[in-house]
Design a protein around this motif. Structure first.
Motif, PDB file in Angstrom:
ATOM      1  N   GLY A 156      -0.467 -18.821 -57.731  1.00 31.24           N
ATOM      2  CA  GLY A 156       0.896 -19.169 -57.242  1.00 31.24           C
ATOM      3  C   GLY A 156       1.415 -20.668 -56.791  1.00 31.24           C
TER       4      GLY A 156
ATOM      5  N   HIS B 104       1.326 -24.778 -58.317  1.00 31.27           N
ATOM      6  CA  HIS B 104       1.256 -25.535 -59.590  1.00 31.27           C
ATOM      7  C   HIS B 104       1.011 -27.063 -59.125  1.00 31.27           C
ATOM      8  CE1 HIS B 104       3.433 -22.292 -61.591  1.00 31.27           C
ATOM      9  NE2 HIS B 104       3.662 -21.958 -60.210  1.00 31.27           N
TER      10      HIS B 104
ATOM     11  N   TYR C 275       3.564 -29.281 -56.797  1.00 30.68           N
ATOM     12  CA  TYR C 275       4.655 -29.349 -57.273  1.00 30.68           C
ATOM     13  C   TYR C 275       5.348 -27.838 -57.018  1.00 30.68           C
ATOM     14  CZ  TYR C 275       4.514 -27.730 -61.955  1.00 30.68           C
ATOM     15  OH  TYR C 275       4.069 -26.970 -63.246  1.00 30.68           O
ATOM     16  N   HIS C 276       6.667 -27.888 -56.958  1.00 30.02           N
ATOM     17  CA  HIS C 276       7.117 -26.695 -56.520  1.00 30.02           C
ATOM     18  C   HIS C 276       8.418 -26.114 -57.319  1.00 30.02           C
ATOM     19  CE1 HIS C 276       4.628 -27.166 -52.935  1.00 30.02           C
ATOM     20  NE2 HIS C 276       5.173 -28.303 -52.912  1.00 30.02           N
ATOM     21  N   PRO C 277       7.979 -25.532 -58.455  1.00 29.45           N
ATOM     22  CA  PRO C 277       9.147 -24.948 -59.271  1.00 29.45           C
ATOM     23  C   PRO C 277       9.885 -23.961 -58.563  1.00 29.45           C
ATOM     24  CG  PRO C 277       6.826 -24.369 -60.375  1.00 29.45           C
ATOM     25  CD  PRO C 277       6.509 -25.145 -58.859  1.00 29.45           C
ATOM     26  N   GLU C 278       9.732 -23.106 -57.636  1.00 27.41           N
ATOM     27  CA  GLU C 278      10.482 -22.489 -56.746  1.00 27.41           C
ATOM     28  C   GLU C 278      11.485 -23.196 -56.002  1.00 27.41           C
ATOM     29  OE1 GLU C 278       7.451 -22.985 -56.091  1.00 27.41           O
ATOM     30  OE2 GLU C 278       7.158 -23.489 -53.882  1.00 27.41           O
ATOM     31  N   VAL C 279      11.419 -24.614 -55.857  1.00 32.67           N
ATOM     32  CA  VAL C 279      12.655 -25.202 -55.551  1.00 32.67           C
ATOM     33  C   VAL C 279      13.110 -26.210 -56.272  1.00 32.67           C
ATOM     34  CG1 VAL C 279      12.056 -25.109 -53.018  1.00 32.67           C
ATOM     35  CG2 VAL C 279      11.046 -27.078 -54.289  1.00 32.67           C
ATOM     36  N   GLY C 280      12.821 -25.619 -57.796  1.00 32.13           N
ATOM     37  CA  GLY C 280      13.396 -26.568 -58.856  1.00 32.13           C
ATOM     38  C   GLY C 280      12.721 -27.621 -59.203  1.00 32.13           C
ATOM     39  N   GLU C 281      11.494 -28.117 -58.693  1.00 35.21           N
ATOM     40  CA  GLU C 281      10.766 -29.245 -59.145  1.00 35.21           C
ATOM     41  C   GLU C 281      10.072 -29.067 -60.498  1.00 35.21           C
ATOM     42  OE1 GLU C 281       9.297 -31.480 -55.188  1.00 35.21           O
ATOM     43  OE2 GLU C 281       7.867 -30.301 -56.459  1.00 35.21           O
ATOM     44  N   THR C 282      10.201 -29.819 -61.269  1.00 36.10           N
ATOM     45  CA  THR C 282       9.263 -29.743 -62.723  1.00 36.10           C
ATOM     46  C   THR C 282       8.576 -30.998 -62.919  1.00 36.10           C
ATOM     47  OG1 THR C 282      11.062 -31.051 -63.813  1.00 36.10           O
ATOM     48  CG2 THR C 282      11.398 -28.927 -63.748  1.00 36.10           C
TER      49      THR C 282
ATOM     50  N   THR D 216      -1.931 -25.102 -63.560  1.00 34.15           N
ATOM     51  CA  THR D 216      -1.897 -23.944 -62.580  1.00 34.15           C
ATOM     52  C   THR D 216      -3.282 -23.585 -62.437  1.00 34.15           C
ATOM     53  OG1 THR D 216       0.212 -23.562 -63.615  1.00 34.15           O
ATOM     54  CG2 THR D 216      -0.624 -21.851 -62.061  1.00 34.15           C
TER      55      THR D 216
END
Ligand SMILES: Cc1cc2nc3c(=O)[nH]c(=O)nc-3n(C[C@H](O)[C@H](O)[C@H](O)COP(=O)(O)OP(=O)(O)OC[C@H]3O[C@@H](n4cnc5c(N)ncnc54)[C@H](O)[C@@H]3O)c2cc1C
Length: 537
Positions: A206, A208, A256-263, A296
């Protein structure tokens, strides 16, 4: 159309696939290795090679080359935590290990390893390791094909038919027939998916990450305070800084945090360069970004490491959290376990059920190793094993190990006492006028070891082994023997008397032992060898 035939097709040229190639070559088994990239990885990454892995590299005569390549990391010690990587912070930093005082712990481990192994741990750059393994495979005439990808395969009772695609300028398709397929195609293994084998494990963590590989001269900051890992807790970025050569090659590992939109795409080279200048407090630092790779962490273990003629090794078989740094080590050890079995079956000396012991032996080791790898934020669910159990002390139980003695592996100790299923004990001995480790005699065939009163075993082994078309390899360890003990008595280390004997497998594991002489050694040895080769199955 007649297809090209190879005994073994290896897919993947990472540490596991290249090790398969080298161990097969050691047994003179021809192979074809295909790797989709243009050569060994260019992505530097520090990994820690365990003493057992170094023993295997020693067997391939590559131990010195790996130590030489790893020389820039020889001074690096332990883990530290800093707000910024500055000289002042480094001078004040506390060095930590899971067991308290770093130097004391390191010294204890070193002493223990030296009692049990001719080798030692070696932090090294994965890219250097792959380069060394590739060069060695090519030197031994290996058939390595880069830019070549496995795109599909099928198997039947006669073998594997694989479709390969070569990407060199134009694309060229070719079909190859092989007796066996080794899938060393990594964490996203196509072969594992095609086999439709179930998997177990804790799955994705969970989280990244990005691996930022960069070049920047930080030697003035770190000189005299070299570290292996440095956690950076900066107000703008937290991450793990890993050293590649302690001067100008580094890897910064950040979440980095895809859950807050980071790519990953947001982390452009300019953005990363800026972060690195901030964490070193050097606004003008010259930084070259070499690569930025998303990653990941996950844990996934195949429920079976083979299906008929296909064998999974390395990350294709088991992906682990990287906290304990065991992935590459486990993959290289898989390769070592599998290669001699394939060679013995391909030569017609053993029957195919021997190959099933690859799964029986290696999967429990992979599961135990994975269970020890706990994400730093989590509490360990299973009792932690002795730090050297995973590195050196792991145990096999299968049809290819014979024991009448009740035995429960001691996870909390390093228990290399000659019990069948454990790695044969190391002793310094004199052989042909040279000081060597007894382990240096292992690798190519089954070996009979006896002590001073072992002549009866030798006569029996010679006739039984040659009757089964095996190489007759045997040593008598005694003051007047072909091998002379230098420091420790062989029979004490191997748990037998001077009239006892042990058979060591080509992978250096004790297959069988007799504590004393017996009335009809030839009959016993015939039963033992027939069973070890699965000739009764
Ligand atoms: C941050 C981090 C730190 C780590 N630290 C350590 C450590 O300290 N010690 C340790 O032992 N391990 C460590 N590991 C794990 C280790 O890097 C991996 O377990 C190891 O690289 C796996 O080796 P492999 O050969 O199985 O797979 P890979 O290295 O992934 O190689 C697979 C190869 O197969 C090729 N391939 C894939 N599909 C195909 C196809 N269809 N056709 C042809 N080629 C194909 C790929 O291009 C690749 O080169 C770490 C991992 C990470 C992410």
């Amino acid at each position: 159309m007649r297809l090209r035939h190879v005994p073994v097709l290896i897919v993947g040229g990472g540490p596991a696939g290249l090790s398969c190639a080298l161990f097969l070559a050691q047994h003179q088994i021809p192979y074809l290795l295909v790797e989709r990239h243009s050569g060994p990885t260019i992505h530097a990454r520090p990994i820690g090679l365990s003493p057992r892995t170094m023993e295997l590299l020693r067997q391939l005569e590559l131990e010195e080359a790996v130590h030489a390549a790893a020389a820039p990391l020889a001074q690096a010690r332990g883990e530290i935590s800093l707000g910024m990587l500055t000289r002042t912070n480094l001078e004040r930093a506390q060095r930590t290990t899971p067991d308290g005082d770093e130097l004391e712990f390191e010294e204890q481990m070193k002493t223990l390893i030296s009692m049990h192994s001719p080798s030692t741990v070696c932090p090294c750059n994965l890219a250097d390791l792959e380069r060394i393994l590739t060069a060695a495979a090519l030197k031994h005439g290996g058939d390595l094909r880069f830019h070549t990808e496995l795109i599909s395969f099928k198997q039947d009772s006669t073998g594997i038919t694989a479709v390969l695609l070569e990407h060199k300028g134009s694309e060229l398709k070719e079909s190859v027939h092989a007796d066996y397929l080794i899938a060393a195609d990594g964490a996203h293994s196509l072969v594992l998916r095609c086999l439709e084998l179930a998997t177990t494990g804790r799955g994705e963590l969970g989280m990244h990450f990005l691996h930022i590989s960069f070049q920047a001269d930080l030697s003035e900051i770190v000189h005299g305070h070299e570290f292996l890992l440095c956690t950076i807790e900066h107000s703008e970025v937290s991450g793990l800084l890993m050293t590649i050569n302690n001067t100008d090659r580094w890897l910064f590992h950040i979440p980095y945090h895809p859950e807050v939109g980071e790519t990953p795409e947001q982390f452009t080279p300019d953005f990363c360069r800026d972060l690195l200048r901030k964490i070193t407090d050097q606004p003008d630092l010259s930084v070259e970004i070499l690569s930025i790779l998303p990653w990941t962490p996950m844990e996934r273990i195949a429920e079976c490491f083979n299906k008929d003629r296909v064998f999974l090794v390395g990350d294709a078989a088991h992906v682990m959290y990287p906290t304990g740094g065991a992935g590459a080590n486990t993959g290289i050890q898989d390769a070592h376990n599998l290669a001699w079995k394939l060679a013995t079956v391909l030569r017609g000396l053993a029957r195919p059920p021997l190959l099933e012991t690859y799964d029986t032996e290696r999967r429990p080791v992979a599961c135990l190793t994975a269970a020890q790898e706990v994400p730093t934020a989590e509490k360990q669910e299973t009792a932690p094993a002795h730090p050297l159990y995973i590195a050196l002390g792991y145990y096999y139980a299968s049809e290819a190990i014979i024991t009448q003695e009740g035995y429960t592996p001691q996870l909390h100790a390093l228990d290399l006492d000659g019990h069948p299923g454990t790695r044969a004990p190391h002793l310094w001995v004199e052989y042909q006028g040279k000081r060597i480790s007894l382990l240096d005699l292992f690798g190519k065939s089954f070996i009979l070891l006896t002590g001073e009163e072992g002549t009866g075993w030798h006569e029996a082994y010679s006739s039984v082994a040659s009757g089964l078309s095996l190489d007759v390899a045997m040593y008598r360890i005694a003051p007047d023997g072909d091998v002379v003990e230098l420091e420790q008595a062989w029979c004490i280390a191997y748990g037998v008397s001077a009239s006892g004997a042990a058979i060591i497998r080509p992978d250096g594991f004790v297959a069988w032992r007799a504590k004393t002489s017996i009335p009809n050694p030839a009959a016993e040895l015939e039963v033992v060898l027939m069973r070890l080769l699965c000739r009764n199955s």
